[in-house]
Motif scaffolding. Structure first.
Motif, PDB file in Angstrom:
ATOM      1  N   LYS A   3       0.807  -1.223   0.000  1.00 29.24           N
ATOM      2  CA  LYS A   3       0.000   0.000   0.000  1.00 29.24           C
ATOM      3  C   LYS A   3       0.841   1.275   0.000  1.00 29.24           C
ATOM      4  O   LYS A   3       0.300   2.374  -0.076  1.00 29.24           O
ATOM      5  N   ARG A   4       2.158   1.137   0.086  1.00 30.91           N
ATOM      6  CA  ARG A   4       3.005   2.330   0.121  1.00 30.91           C
ATOM      7  C   ARG A   4       3.025   3.044  -1.230  1.00 30.91           C
ATOM      8  O   ARG A   4       2.689   2.456  -2.264  1.00 30.91           O
ATOM      9  N   ASP A   5       3.456   4.284  -1.217  1.00 27.40           N
ATOM     10  CA  ASP A   5       3.657   5.032  -2.454  1.00 27.40           C
ATOM     11  C   ASP A   5       4.818   4.386  -3.213  1.00 27.40           C
ATOM     12  O   ASP A   5       5.955   4.361  -2.719  1.00 27.40           O
ATOM     13  N   ARG A   6       4.524   3.859  -4.401  1.00 28.44           N
ATOM     14  CA  ARG A   6       5.559   3.141  -5.149  1.00 28.44           C
ATOM     15  C   ARG A   6       6.681   4.074  -5.577  1.00 28.44           C
ATOM     16  O   ARG A   6       7.838   3.647  -5.729  1.00 28.44           O
ATOM     17  N   GLY A   7       6.357   5.341  -5.757  1.00 29.13           N
ATOM     18  CA  GLY A   7       7.396   6.303  -6.105  1.00 29.13           C
ATOM     19  C   GLY A   7       8.449   6.418  -5.024  1.00 29.13           C
ATOM     20  O   GLY A   7       9.648   6.547  -5.318  1.00 29.13           O
ATOM     21  N   ASP A   8       8.019   6.356  -3.754  1.00 28.46           N
ATOM     22  CA  ASP A   8       8.975   6.399  -2.650  1.00 28.46           C
ATOM     23  C   ASP A   8       9.863   5.163  -2.641  1.00 28.46           C
ATOM     24  O   ASP A   8      11.068   5.250  -2.380  1.00 28.46           O
ATOM     25  N   VAL A   9       9.260   4.007  -2.928  1.00 30.28           N
ATOM     26  CA  VAL A   9      10.032   2.763  -2.969  1.00 30.28           C
ATOM     27  C   VAL A   9      11.125   2.858  -4.032  1.00 30.28           C
ATOM     28  O   VAL A   9      12.283   2.481  -3.800  1.00 30.28           O
ATOM     29  N   LEU A  10      10.754   3.369  -5.208  1.00 31.76           N
ATOM     30  CA  LEU A  10      11.724   3.495  -6.303  1.00 31.76           C
ATOM     31  C   LEU A  10      12.824   4.490  -5.949  1.00 31.76           C
ATOM     32  O   LEU A  10      14.011   4.230  -6.192  1.00 31.76           O
ATOM     33  N   LYS A  11      12.433   5.615  -5.379  1.00 34.06           N
ATOM     34  CA  LYS A  11      13.431   6.627  -5.015  1.00 34.06           C
ATOM     35  C   LYS A  11      14.393   6.115  -3.952  1.00 34.06           C
ATOM     36  O   LYS A  11      15.591   6.423  -3.978  1.00 34.06           O
ATOM     37  N   GLN A  12      13.873   5.329  -3.020  1.00 36.71           N
ATOM     38  CA  GLN A  12      14.734   4.836  -1.948  1.00 36.71           C
ATOM     39  C   GLN A  12      15.749   3.813  -2.450  1.00 36.71           C
ATOM     40  O   GLN A  12      16.823   3.670  -1.881  1.00 36.71           O
ATOM     41  N   PHE A  13      15.404   3.114  -3.535  1.00 35.44           N
ATOM     42  CA  PHE A  13      16.347   2.139  -4.082  1.00 35.44           C
ATOM     43  C   PHE A  13      17.212   2.761  -5.174  1.00 35.44           C
ATOM     44  O   PHE A  13      18.418   2.493  -5.246  1.00 35.44           O
ATOM     45  N   ALA A  14      16.602   3.545  -6.039  1.00 31.29           N
ATOM     46  CA  ALA A  14      17.333   4.131  -7.173  1.00 31.29           C
ATOM     47  C   ALA A  14      17.096   5.640  -7.193  1.00 31.29           C
ATOM     48  O   ALA A  14      16.423   6.167  -8.089  1.00 31.29           O
TER      49      ALA A  14
ATOM     50  N   SER B 279      17.548   2.188   0.354  1.00 29.94           N
ATOM     51  CA  SER B 279      17.622   0.723   0.384  1.00 29.94           C
ATOM     52  C   SER B 279      18.736   0.235  -0.539  1.00 29.94           C
ATOM     53  O   SER B 279      19.104   0.904  -1.512  1.00 29.94           O
ATOM     54  N   ARG B 280      19.264  -0.924  -0.221  1.00 36.19           N
ATOM     55  CA  ARG B 280      20.364  -1.500  -1.010  1.00 36.19           C
ATOM     56  C   ARG B 280      19.941  -2.750  -1.763  1.00 36.19           C
ATOM     57  O   ARG B 280      20.431  -3.033  -2.859  1.00 36.19           O
ATOM     58  N   VAL B 281      19.037  -3.523  -1.157  1.00 34.04           N
ATOM     59  CA  VAL B 281      18.520  -4.755  -1.772  1.00 34.04           C
ATOM     60  C   VAL B 281      17.012  -4.593  -1.934  1.00 34.04           C
ATOM     61  O   VAL B 281      16.295  -4.407  -0.954  1.00 34.04           O
ATOM     62  N   LEU B 282      16.529  -4.649  -3.177  1.00 36.21           N
ATOM     63  CA  LEU B 282      15.097  -4.496  -3.424  1.00 36.21           C
ATOM     64  C   LEU B 282      14.541  -5.795  -3.994  1.00 36.21           C
ATOM     65  O   LEU B 282      14.943  -6.230  -5.073  1.00 36.21           O
ATOM     66  N   ILE B 283      13.632  -6.409  -3.238  1.00 36.93           N
ATOM     67  CA  ILE B 283      12.953  -7.633  -3.676  1.00 36.93           C
ATOM     68  C   ILE B 283      11.620  -7.221  -4.273  1.00 36.93           C
ATOM     69  O   ILE B 283      10.872  -6.450  -3.666  1.00 36.93           O
ATOM     70  N   ALA B 284      11.299  -7.723  -5.457  1.00 40.52           N
ATOM     71  CA  ALA B 284      10.074  -7.286  -6.117  1.00 40.52           C
ATOM     72  C   ALA B 284       9.455  -8.409  -6.920  1.00 40.52           C
ATOM     73  O   ALA B 284      10.144  -9.304  -7.406  1.00 40.52           O
ATOM     74  N   THR B 285       8.125  -8.356  -7.030  1.00 37.34           N
ATOM     75  CA  THR B 285       7.424  -9.191  -8.003  1.00 37.34           C
ATOM     76  C   THR B 285       7.445  -8.436  -9.325  1.00 37.34           C
ATOM     77  O   THR B 285       8.053  -7.370  -9.444  1.00 37.34           O
ATOM     78  N   ASP B 286       6.748  -8.943 -10.313  1.00 39.69           N
ATOM     79  CA  ASP B 286       6.804  -8.332 -11.637  1.00 39.69           C
ATOM     80  C   ASP B 286       6.028  -7.027 -11.743  1.00 39.69           C
ATOM     81  O   ASP B 286       5.872  -6.483 -12.836  1.00 39.69           O
ATOM     82  N   VAL B 287       5.537  -6.494 -10.612  1.00 45.08           N
ATOM     83  CA  VAL B 287       4.949  -5.150 -10.630  1.00 45.08           C
ATOM     84  C   VAL B 287       6.013  -4.113 -11.003  1.00 45.08           C
ATOM     85  O   VAL B 287       5.677  -3.015 -11.437  1.00 45.08           O
ATOM     86  N   LEU B 288       7.291  -4.458 -10.836  1.00 45.57           N
ATOM     87  CA  LEU B 288       8.377  -3.540 -11.193  1.00 45.57           C
ATOM     88  C   LEU B 288       9.138  -3.990 -12.430  1.00 45.57           C
ATOM     89  O   LEU B 288      10.256  -3.522 -12.668  1.00 45.57           O
ATOM     90  N   SER B 289       8.559  -4.888 -13.219  1.00 40.90           N
ATOM     91  CA  SER B 289       9.335  -5.473 -14.318  1.00 40.90           C
ATOM     92  C   SER B 289       9.315  -4.661 -15.597  1.00 40.90           C
ATOM     93  O   SER B 289      10.060  -4.950 -16.526  1.00 40.90           O
ATOM     94  N   GLU B 290       8.464  -3.619 -15.688  1.00 44.68           N
ATOM     95  CA  GLU B 290       8.360  -2.875 -16.939  1.00 44.68           C
ATOM     96  C   GLU B 290       8.486  -1.373 -16.722  1.00 44.68           C
ATOM     97  O   GLU B 290       7.945  -0.818 -15.764  1.00 44.68           O
ATOM     98  N   GLY B 291       9.231  -0.715 -17.633  1.00 45.25           N
ATOM     99  CA  GLY B 291       9.192   0.724 -17.787  1.00 45.25           C
ATOM    100  C   GLY B 291       9.704   1.580 -16.649  1.00 45.25           C
ATOM    101  O   GLY B 291       9.402   2.776 -16.608  1.00 45.25           O
ATOM    102  N   LEU B 292      10.471   1.023 -15.731  1.00 44.02           N
ATOM    103  CA  LEU B 292      10.942   1.796 -14.586  1.00 44.02           C
ATOM    104  C   LEU B 292      12.467   1.919 -14.621  1.00 44.02           C
ATOM    105  O   LEU B 292      13.160   0.998 -15.049  1.00 44.02           O
TER     106      LEU B 292
END
Length: 361
Positions: free
Chosen positions: A237-248, A267-280
């Motif tokens: 439920k978190r803001d995905r933009g924050d997750v992306l910024k914290q990793f990259a 963050s240094r290690v980001l575990i993800a399902t395929d919700v992050l597999s495209e266009g980021l």
């Protein structure tokens, strides 16, 4: 990345091989293929519907194997979800006194398994509104289909479903014996993250197909002392933009200093399902691990494309100024695939299919 499924699962692997044997599988899944038990003489069976039901059963069996290949936790979750569905079917279609009594007796005899499933459901979805709520809720029963006994051999379907539930109960009991330190696939990942000179200090993406596996990995990597672990999946439920910024941060309009200024931890290690597999843009990292293989090699290419992307000279310059230790990593990408061991791939045929599709592409 090498690991031993026999070392990890032992007896469980033998059970899986028997249950999902291609010639004589133990799972009948009668509720998903009722036309096998059709007896209506005045109605013709639609070949299209018959074939569709047959394919659904094949798909469910394959998905079970795929989740087993992903992680023991994903397989456990599938066993629990199917057990609930089968219990719902049984309650809806057990209409005689003796059928209801036999079902109640089965639930009582397997009370520890049913209780465990209820506990895990609470962990996943929160406390039920009613403290006395059964594992099968009124909403589930309302949505379930009650079969017409003049058209279907319901008694036979109930008998087959009891056997399926028995198989699931056996799986769940065996799964409870397995601990994370016995999970050789998980331990292979931990070894990789601890021993590889780049992975143990620099950013790495870890992809898995299943939310349950992603959450399991986050919990166990943190427990193993891996630093800077984060996880994102379709249920987050978190803001995905924050997750992306914290990793990259650098390729998402930020930086390490800007994160610190707003109180966000990088963050240094980001575990993800395929919700992050495209266009980021996640190319702050140069390393990626596929913890399980996707059936579609294009999806694997999309995953790798999160770190293997066009670089911006200005961003690269600033990143190296802020973090000179990454200079020699920029422009060089490496990734690892966890391939299914031979014992499992014999049943799943995953690696061969993906490799063949890749060659065709």
């Amino acid at each position: 990345a090498e690991y031993s499924i026999k070392k990890t699962y032992g007896k469980l692997l033998d059970m899986v091989e028997n249950a999902f044997n291609k010639k004589n599988p133990l799972f009948s899944l009668a509720m998903y293929y009722p036309l096998v038990y059709y007896k209506g003489k005045d109605k013709a069976v639609d070949p299209f519907i018959n074939n569709r039901q047959k394919q659904v059963v094949v798909l469910i069996r394959t998905l079970f194997l795929k989740r087993f290949e992903s992680s023991v936790k994903a397989f456990e979750t599938s066993c629990e979800a199917l057990l609930i569905k089968l219990l719902t079917f049984m309650q809806k279609n057990s209409t005689t006194g003796s059928e209801k009594l036999r079902l109640a007796r089965w639930i009582a005899q397997h009370g520890e398994v049913v209780g465990l499933v209820q506990k895990h459901q609470v962990e996943l979805f929160g406390e039920p509104e009613d403290d006395e709520e059964d594992i099968v809720t009124p909403e589930m029963l309302e949505d379930a289909v009650e079969l017409d006994r003049s058209d279907y051999k319901v008694e036979e379907m109930l008998a087959e479903t009891f056997l399926d539930m028995e198989q699931l109960a056996d799986f769940l009991r065996e799964l409870q014996k397995l601990k994370p330190n016995q999970d050789d696939k998980l331990q292979a990942l931990i070894r990789l993250l601890n021993k590889d000179k780049i992975l143990k200090v620099h950013k790495v993406m870890i992809f898995t197909e299943f939310m349950t596996t992603a959450r399991y990995l986050k919990k166990e990597l943190i427990a193993a002392g891996i630093s800077g672990v984060d996880e994102v999946d379709s249920g987050d439920k978190r803001d995905r933009g924050d997750v992306l910024k914290q990793f990259a941060p650098y390729y998402n309009d930020s930086s390490t200093a800007k994160l610190q200024a707003v109180g966000l931890e990088e963050s240094r290690v980001l575990i993800a399902t395929d919700v992050l597999s495209e266009g980021l843009n996640l190319q702050d990292a140069t390393r990626l691990i596929n913890y399980d293989l996707h059936w579609n090699p294009v999806r694997l290419m999309q995953r790798i494309g999160r770190v293997d992307r066009r670089m911006n000279p200005e961003i690269e310059k600033q990143m190296v100024i802020d973090h000179p230790e990454v200079k020699n990593l920029r422009g060089k990408v490496a990734f690892w695939n966890f391939l299914p061991p031979n014992e499992l791939d014999t049943l799943l045929a995953l690696y061969g299919r993906v490799a063949h599709k890749t060659l065709r592409i």
